[in-house]
Design an enzyme around this catalytic site. Structure first.
Site, PDB file in Angstrom:
ATOM      1  N   SER A 172       0.054   9.498   2.451  1.00 34.97           N
ATOM      2  CA  SER A 172      -0.479   8.891   3.519  1.00 34.97           C
ATOM      3  C   SER A 172       0.667   8.447   4.411  1.00 34.97           C
ATOM      4  O   SER A 172       1.781   8.082   3.735  1.00 34.97           O
ATOM      5  CB  SER A 172      -1.217   7.877   3.346  1.00 34.97           C
ATOM      6  OG  SER A 172      -1.663   7.034   4.477  1.00 34.97           O
ATOM      7  N   TYR A 220      -3.522  -0.219  -1.250  1.00 32.59           N
ATOM      8  CA  TYR A 220      -3.630   1.159  -0.940  1.00 32.59           C
ATOM      9  C   TYR A 220      -2.129   1.837  -0.577  1.00 32.59           C
ATOM     10  O   TYR A 220      -1.887   2.974  -0.956  1.00 32.59           O
ATOM     11  CB  TYR A 220      -4.446   1.349   0.537  1.00 32.59           C
ATOM     12  CG  TYR A 220      -4.437   3.019   0.754  1.00 32.59           C
ATOM     13  CD1 TYR A 220      -5.430   3.881   0.046  1.00 32.59           C
ATOM     14  CD2 TYR A 220      -3.962   3.370   1.815  1.00 32.59           C
ATOM     15  CE1 TYR A 220      -5.478   5.109   0.669  1.00 32.59           C
ATOM     16  CE2 TYR A 220      -3.898   4.700   2.604  1.00 32.59           C
ATOM     17  CZ  TYR A 220      -4.656   5.486   1.755  1.00 32.59           C
ATOM     18  OH  TYR A 220      -4.733   6.752   2.009  1.00 32.59           O
TER      19      TYR A 220
END
Length: 245
Positions: free
Chosen positions: A142, A155
């Site tokens: 990501s 995250y």
């Protein structure tokens, strides 16, 4: 030798979002697929659709947090197709929240799926690829692997770790095993549906105002997979053009 358009590709998290889009794109490119996820009803529907269009696709229920289950997933690909050319470690979750909300179960879930899941995939596929003399590991991270934003600390930590592991793997493997990190920016998917914290949910609604279609990330993965064996595409960051982050 396996042809560039006839590779055996395993995709985790293939029931929706980037995983589903990747399955569609790689099937269209002529590769043979084994799809894994927990939602077997969606996998069955996708595999049936791809097979009806002339592709070769099978599926298996997969929980990437279970190392034995991931080994069985890889073993089934070998039994069915005879080899494992590409593993796309795509499965992920994103239940964002401020750290002070103390949603420790959600922290553990992200660590188990986003980080341990990738390690389980590497552990299952790498020995097979070594034995057969080649392979390609694609880890989906990501833009959160490069920056941290409020509510996303855990995250992002998992994605920073995936980036580090991928680079370490690249340095250690070399030779016939290729390693690629694909880091999407905001992408249309169901990831945000798992956000229970109201603060994080509202922040993500605004953050996702501009988003990539999942097919754009699938195209990036397909590009890396399609390169000649002597070309190793190590890192791809894919963002919406209009996004500043």
């Amino acid at each position: 030798m396996t042809q560039d358009r006839d590779k055996v590709v395993l995709v985790t998290g293939a029931s929706s979002g980037i995983g589903e889009a990747t399955a569609r794109r790689l099937a269209a490119d002529g590769h043979r697929l084994l799809l894994g996820a927990r939602r077997t009803d969606r996998l069955a529907s996708l595999a049936d659709e791809l097979e009806a269009a002339g592709a070769t696709a099978a599926f298996r229920r997969l929980d990437v947090t279970d190392a034995a289950d991931v080994r069985a997933f890889v073993s089934e690909a070998r039994s069915r197709y005879g080899r494992v050319d590409v593993l796309v470690n795509n499965a992920g979750v994103m239940p964002l929240s401020p750290l002070e909300a103390l949603r420790t179960d959600e922290w553990d879930r992200m660590i188990d799926v986003n980080l341990r899941g990738v390690l389980h995939g590497i552990a299952a596929a790498l020995p097979v690829m070594r034995a057969q003399g080649g392979g390609h590991l694609v880890n989906v991270a990501s833009v959160g692997a490069y920056e941290v934003s409020p509510t996303a600390a855990v995250y992002c930590a998992t994605k920073f770790a995936v980036r580090a592991i991928t680079e370490g793997l690249r340095q250690e493997c070399g030779g016939d095993i290729r390693v690629t990190l694909v880091s999407p920016g905001v992408t249309e998917s169901e990831l945000a549906d798992g956000i229970a914290d109201p603060t994080a949910r509202e922040a993500m609604r605004a953050y996702r105002a501009v988003a990539l279609p999942a097919s754009a990330v699938a195209d990036a993965i397909a590009y890396a997979v399609s390169r000649p064996r002597q070309v190793d595409v190590n890192e791809l960051v894919v963002r919406p053009t209009a996004s500043a982050r």
